[in-house]
Design an enzyme around this catalytic site. Structure first.
Site, PDB file in Angstrom:
ATOM      1  N   HIS A 290       9.085   8.576 -27.519  1.00 13.43           N
ATOM      2  CA  HIS A 290       8.039   9.414 -26.935  1.00 13.43           C
ATOM      3  C   HIS A 290       8.186  10.879 -27.337  1.00 13.43           C
ATOM      4  O   HIS A 290       7.232  11.514 -27.815  1.00 13.43           O
ATOM      5  CB  HIS A 290       8.063   9.287 -25.410  1.00 13.43           C
ATOM      6  CG  HIS A 290       7.174  10.254 -24.706  1.00 13.43           C
ATOM      7  ND1 HIS A 290       5.802  10.140 -24.693  1.00 13.43           N
ATOM      8  CD2 HIS A 290       7.455  11.386 -23.993  1.00 13.43           C
ATOM      9  CE1 HIS A 290       5.277  11.139 -24.011  1.00 13.43           C
ATOM     10  NE2 HIS A 290       6.252  11.912 -23.571  1.00 13.43           N
TER      11      HIS A 290
ATOM     12  N   HIS B 149       0.461  10.897 -28.055  1.00 17.87           N
ATOM     13  CA  HIS B 149       0.256   9.569 -27.488  1.00 17.87           C
ATOM     14  C   HIS B 149      -0.438   8.632 -28.472  1.00 17.87           C
ATOM     15  O   HIS B 149      -0.177   7.424 -28.484  1.00 17.87           O
ATOM     16  CB  HIS B 149      -0.565   9.663 -26.202  1.00 17.87           C
ATOM     17  CG  HIS B 149       0.257   9.965 -24.984  1.00 17.87           C
ATOM     18  ND1 HIS B 149      -0.293  10.257 -23.764  1.00 17.87           N
ATOM     19  CD2 HIS B 149       1.605  10.030 -24.804  1.00 17.87           C
ATOM     20  CE1 HIS B 149       0.669  10.490 -22.882  1.00 17.87           C
ATOM     21  NE2 HIS B 149       1.830  10.360 -23.499  1.00 17.87           N
TER      22      HIS B 149
ATOM     23  N   HIS C 269       0.523  15.981 -26.373  1.00 18.80           N
ATOM     24  CA  HIS C 269       0.410  14.570 -25.987  1.00 18.80           C
ATOM     25  C   HIS C 269      -0.896  13.929 -26.437  1.00 18.80           C
ATOM     26  O   HIS C 269      -0.987  12.709 -26.524  1.00 18.80           O
ATOM     27  CB  HIS C 269       0.560  14.422 -24.478  1.00 18.80           C
ATOM     28  CG  HIS C 269       1.957  14.649 -23.980  1.00 18.80           C
ATOM     29  ND1 HIS C 269       2.625  15.843 -24.153  1.00 18.80           N
ATOM     30  CD2 HIS C 269       2.814  13.839 -23.310  1.00 18.80           C
ATOM     31  CE1 HIS C 269       3.831  15.751 -23.614  1.00 18.80           C
ATOM     32  NE2 HIS C 269       3.967  14.548 -23.094  1.00 18.80           N
TER      33      HIS C 269
ATOM     34  N   LYS D 151       7.977  22.679 -14.488  1.00 15.61           N
ATOM     35  CA  LYS D 151       7.043  21.596 -14.179  1.00 15.61           C
ATOM     36  C   LYS D 151       6.744  21.541 -12.685  1.00 15.61           C
ATOM     37  O   LYS D 151       5.588  21.341 -12.280  1.00 15.61           O
ATOM     38  CB  LYS D 151       7.593  20.253 -14.651  1.00 15.61           C
ATOM     39  CG  LYS D 151       6.637  19.113 -14.326  1.00 15.61           C
ATOM     40  CD  LYS D 151       6.944  17.827 -15.025  1.00 15.61           C
ATOM     41  CE  LYS D 151       5.857  16.791 -14.729  1.00 15.61           C
ATOM     42  NZ  LYS D 151       6.110  15.502 -15.401  1.00 15.61           N
TER      43      LYS D 151
ATOM     44  N   GLU E 185      -3.727  16.759 -11.202  1.00 17.78           N
ATOM     45  CA  GLU E 185      -4.098  17.043 -12.588  1.00 17.78           C
ATOM     46  C   GLU E 185      -5.581  17.363 -12.733  1.00 17.78           C
ATOM     47  O   GLU E 185      -6.273  16.889 -13.636  1.00 17.78           O
ATOM     48  CB  GLU E 185      -3.718  15.845 -13.481  1.00 17.78           C
ATOM     49  CG  GLU E 185      -3.446  16.214 -14.922  1.00 17.78           C
ATOM     50  CD  GLU E 185      -2.795  15.093 -15.706  1.00 17.78           C
ATOM     51  OE1 GLU E 185      -1.760  15.358 -16.330  1.00 17.78           O
ATOM     52  OE2 GLU E 185      -3.320  13.966 -15.686  1.00 17.78           O
TER      53      GLU E 185
ATOM     54  N   LYS F  98       3.675  11.202 -11.164  1.00 18.13           N
ATOM     55  CA  LYS F  98       2.772  10.435 -12.021  1.00 18.13           C
ATOM     56  C   LYS F  98       3.457   9.116 -12.374  1.00 18.13           C
ATOM     57  O   LYS F  98       4.520   9.100 -12.978  1.00 18.13           O
ATOM     58  CB  LYS F  98       2.426  11.216 -13.286  1.00 18.13           C
ATOM     59  CG  LYS F  98       1.447  12.347 -13.041  1.00 18.13           C
ATOM     60  CD  LYS F  98       1.274  13.237 -14.249  1.00 18.13           C
ATOM     61  CE  LYS F  98       0.557  12.558 -15.378  1.00 18.13           C
ATOM     62  NZ  LYS F  98       0.237  13.507 -16.484  1.00 18.13           N
TER      63      LYS F  98
ATOM     64  N   GLU G 232      10.446  17.825 -24.789  1.00 14.07           N
ATOM     65  CA  GLU G 232       9.624  18.200 -23.636  1.00 14.07           C
ATOM     66  C   GLU G 232       9.996  19.589 -23.120  1.00 14.07           C
ATOM     67  O   GLU G 232       9.143  20.328 -22.615  1.00 14.07           O
ATOM     68  CB  GLU G 232       9.781  17.164 -22.515  1.00 14.07           C
ATOM     69  CG  GLU G 232       9.232  15.779 -22.848  1.00 14.07           C
ATOM     70  CD  GLU G 232       7.710  15.702 -22.716  1.00 14.07           C
ATOM     71  OE1 GLU G 232       7.079  16.722 -22.384  1.00 14.07           O
ATOM     72  OE2 GLU G 232       7.150  14.608 -22.932  1.00 14.07           O
TER      73      GLU G 232
ATOM     74  N   ASN H  43       0.356  18.539 -20.827  1.00 12.54           N
ATOM     75  CA  ASN H  43       0.194  17.498 -21.844  1.00 12.54           C
ATOM     76  C   ASN H  43       0.007  18.073 -23.243  1.00 12.54           C
ATOM     77  O   ASN H  43      -0.513  17.392 -24.135  1.00 12.54           O
ATOM     78  CB  ASN H  43      -1.003  16.595 -21.493  1.00 12.54           C
ATOM     79  CG  ASN H  43      -0.712  15.709 -20.299  1.00 12.54           C
ATOM     80  OD1 ASN H  43       0.372  15.171 -20.161  1.00 12.54           O
ATOM     81  ND2 ASN H  43      -1.684  15.574 -19.419  1.00 12.54           N
TER      82      ASN H  43
ATOM     83  N   ARG I 154      -2.339  21.300 -14.344  1.00 12.14           N
ATOM     84  CA  ARG I 154      -1.310  20.318 -14.694  1.00 12.14           C
ATOM     85  C   ARG I 154      -1.610  19.632 -16.025  1.00 12.14           C
ATOM     86  O   ARG I 154      -0.691  19.180 -16.715  1.00 12.14           O
ATOM     87  CB  ARG I 154      -1.154  19.286 -13.572  1.00 12.14           C
ATOM     88  CG  ARG I 154       0.012  18.332 -13.815  1.00 12.14           C
ATOM     89  CD  ARG I 154       0.310  17.458 -12.616  1.00 12.14           C
ATOM     90  NE  ARG I 154       1.417  16.563 -12.905  1.00 12.14           N
ATOM     91  CZ  ARG I 154       1.939  15.713 -12.038  1.00 12.14           C
ATOM     92  NH1 ARG I 154       1.463  15.649 -10.791  1.00 12.14           N
ATOM     93  NH2 ARG I 154       2.936  14.924 -12.381  1.00 12.14           N
TER      94      ARG I 154
ATOM     95  N   ARG J 265       0.812  -1.222   0.000  1.00 13.92           N
ATOM     96  CA  ARG J 265       0.000   0.000   0.000  1.00 13.92           C
ATOM     97  C   ARG J 265       0.849   1.278   0.000  1.00 13.92           C
ATOM     98  O   ARG J 265       0.368   2.332   0.384  1.00 13.92           O
ATOM     99  CB  ARG J 265      -0.984   0.017   1.174  1.00 13.92           C
ATOM    100  CG  ARG J 265      -2.014  -1.111   1.129  1.00 13.92           C
ATOM    101  CD  ARG J 265      -3.181  -0.825   2.050  1.00 13.92           C
ATOM    102  NE  ARG J 265      -4.206  -1.844   1.921  1.00 13.92           N
ATOM    103  CZ  ARG J 265      -4.428  -2.805   2.818  1.00 13.92           C
ATOM    104  NH1 ARG J 265      -3.704  -2.862   3.922  1.00 13.92           N
ATOM    105  NH2 ARG J 265      -5.380  -3.693   2.627  1.00 13.92           N
TER     106      ARG J 265
END
Length: 464
Positions: A336, A324, A320, A299, A309, A215, A257, A317, A313, A193
Site C-alpha cells: 500500500h 489506490h 491515494h 491525523k 470525511e 475508518k 504515509e 488521501n 479529512r 449493530r
C-alpha cells in the site's frame, strides 16, 4: 512517575513527553513513559514502549469497555510473534479464562497432513462456558495479506463469534497491520449493530495511518475499501517495541504515509523525514518515536475536525487517488505505502500543472518530494506495463469523487494543502501517469528493500 491505568483512561488530555522524563530502559518487560493523543469522543491513541503487556489490565469499564468476552484477531505472521505475550498478560489477571483457538487449530494442522485452514477454527470444538463473574478470551487467526480483507473472511470471523455465543458485551482486539485492523473494525461496527474494539497496530502503516480515526472496510473486486463503516476504536496502542520485528520494506511502507502527512500539513515533520532517512530506518529510538507521534497527532487533529470525511479529512488521501488504482492492479506485489508514494509524486505533478495563482509548488519542490520518498527505498514512478485506461476506470470509484468528476488533494507548497479536494480533469490525471511511466521506463526496474515477507505475484481480488 507511575500513572495508574484508571488515571490514563479518565484523562483523554493527558500528555507525557518522553524527553521531559528521566532516561528509562525500553525493553519489552519494562514499560516506558507513554504519550496520549485524543482523537474524537473518548477514542485515544497511546504512543510509547512496552504497551502490549499493559493492554489487558486497561480493558475495563473505567476505560469505556464493559465486556465479558474478548476476541483477539490476528494473522499468521503476527500471532507467532506477539500472541503469547498478550495472552500471558490476560492470564496474569484474576477472573480471565483464555481459550486459544487460533494456536490450537494451527498446532493441530502442524501435526496432520492437512494445511492449516483458518475456516476450521469455527468448528474446532464446542463453545466454552464461563460463569457470570468470569471473562472469556478467544483468539482467531486469519491468513496474512491483503486478500484477507474480504467478505468471506469477515463472515468467517462473525460465524466464529456467533458459534462461541458472543453478544453485545463483547470487545474485539485487532492485533496486526492495516488489513487486520480494517477488517476487525468493520466486524466490530456491524456485529450486533456495533461492539467496542481496540487497535494494537504492529506495522508502521497501521500505527501512523489506518488504526487511527475509525475508518473500517473490506476490499471488493471493484476496488479498495469500498464497503465499510466509520467506527472509532476505544483505544489504539502504538507500541514502538513492535517495530523491531519489521523488515526494512515493511517499515518504510508506513513511512510513506508519514511523508505524505508532512507534505500536506506538517512541514517540520517533512523536514525531519527528509533530513534523517538513515537514522529513522535504523529505528533511532528518539527520532522514530518523534516521527510516529507527530504523524499520528497530525491525523488525529484532522479526524477531530472532520470525522466522516466531509471535506478536510479527504485531504489525508493525497496520493491515494492514483495510489489506490495502482494497488488494485499490483497488490500484493506492491504494498500500500509503495503505491501511495508513486501516487503522491504523480499528484504533486498534477497540482503543479493546474495553473493556480496560489501554487507555490514548483518543479524543484516536486523533485525534493520525489527524492525524499526515494531516500527510503520507495518507488517513485508508475510500474511498467499498466494500462492508463484501466487505471482511470479504477479511479472512477474513488470515494472523493463527486459524480463522474475526479477530485484530488492539492498540495500548494511543502506542508501546505487546500482544505478541500479539488476537481481535476481526467486528461491531466492521465498525462501525469503517462509522464511518470515514461520517466520510469528510462530507469532500471525498482527493487524493494529487504523485507520479512515476500510478495511476488500481482493481481488480487481487486484486479478483476
Amino acid at each position: 512517575p507511575t500513572i495508574s491505568a484508571t488515571a490514563r483512561c479518565k484523562s483523554s488530555t493527558l500528555h507525557i513527553h518522553a524527553l521531559l522524563l528521566p532516561t528509562m530502559s525500553h525493553c519489552v518487560s519494562c514499560p516506558g513513559p507513554r504519550r496520549t493523543i485524543p482523537v474524537i469522543g473518548d477514542s485515544k491513541v497511546y504512543v510509547g514502549r512496552g504497551l502490549l503487556s499493559q493492554i489487558p489490565s486497561e480493558l475495563t469499564p473505567a476505560c469505556g469497555i464493559k465486556a465479558s468476552r474478548f476476541i483477539i484477531v490476528s494473522d499468521g505472521n503476527v500471532w507467532p510473534l506477539y500472541g503469547k505475550r498478550l495472552l500471558d498478560a490476560f492470564k496474569a489477571l484474576p477472573g480471565f479464562i483464555v481459550h486459544d483457538v487460533a494456536s490450537s487449530a494451527a498446532a493441530a494442522a502442524i501435526n496432520s497432513s492437512q494445511p492449516f485452514d483458518f475456516k476450521c477454527q469455527c468448528c474446532v470444538d464446542e463453545p466454552v462456558d464461563c460463569s457470570d463473574t468470569e471473562k472469556l478470551v478467544l483468539t482467531f487467526q486469519v491468513p496474512a495479506g491483503e486478500n484477507s480483507k474480504c467478505r468471506d473472511v469477515k463472515a468467517a470471523i462473525e460465524d466464529f463469534m456467533l458459534a462461541h455465543r458472543c453478544n453485545r458485551d463483547t470487545c474485539m482486539i485487532a492485533m496486526g497491520g492495516g488489513v487486520v485492523g480494517d477488517l476487525v473494525g468493520y466486524v466490530a461496527a456491524t456485529f450486533m449493530r456495533g461492539v467496542p474494539y481496540v487497535q494494537v497496530p504492529t506495522s508502521s502503516t497501521a500505527m501512523i495511518d489506518s488504526s487511527v480515526g475509525g475508518k473500517t472496510a473490506i476490499n471488493v473486486p471493484a476496488g479498495k475499501n469500498l464497503i465499510g463503516a466509520f467506527h472509532q476504536p476505544v483505544s489504539v496502542y502504538a507500541d514502538m517495541d513492535l517495530l523491531v520485528s519489521l523488515g526494512k520494506r515493511e517499515l518504510v511502507e508506513g513511512i510513506a504515509e508519514a511523508i505524505k502527512m508532512g507534505c500536506i500539513r506538517l512541514p517540520k515533520l517533512y523536514e525531519l523525514l527528509e533530513a534523517e532517512p538513515e537514522k529513522i530506518m535504523n529505528l533511532d529510538p528518539v527520532l522514530i518515536e518523534e516521527m510516529m507521534y507527530d504523524a499520528i497527532r497530525g491525523k488525529a487533529e484532522v479526524v477531530a475536525e472532520d470525522e466522516k470525511e466531509a471535506g478536510l479529512r479527504s485531504t489525508l488521501n493525497w496520493g491515494h487517488t492514483i495510489g489506490h488504482a495502482i494497488e488494485a492492479l499490483m497488490s500484493p506485489a506492491y504494498m500500500h505505502g509503495e503505491c501511495v508514494a508513486i501516487g503522491c509524486i504523480a499528484e504533486a505533478d498534477v497540482a503543479m500543472r493546474m495553473g493556480r495563482e496560489d501554487m507555490m509548488l514548483d518543479a524543484a519542490k516536486v523533485e525534493r518530494i520525489s527524492k525524499c520518498f526515494e531516500s527510503y527505498g520507495l518507488p517513485i514512478h508508475m510500474p511498467r506495463g499498466l494500462a492508463i485506461e484501466t487505471l482511470m476506470k479504477k479511479m472512477a470509484l474513488d470515494k472523493k469523487n463527486r459524480g463522474s468528476t475526479i477530485r484530488c488533494t492539492i498540495v500548494t507548497d511543502l506542508g501546505v494543502s487546500l482544505a478541500q479536494p479539488q476537481p481535476v480533469s481526467k486528461e491531466l490525471m492521465a498525462e501525469a501517469m503517462e509522464r511518470s511511466m515514461e520517466q520510469g521506463n528510462k530507469r532500471p526496474d525498482w527493487t524493494p528493500l529487504e523485507g520479512n515477507h515476500k510478495f511476488h505475484v500481482k493481481g488480487g481480488q481487486m484486479a478483476k
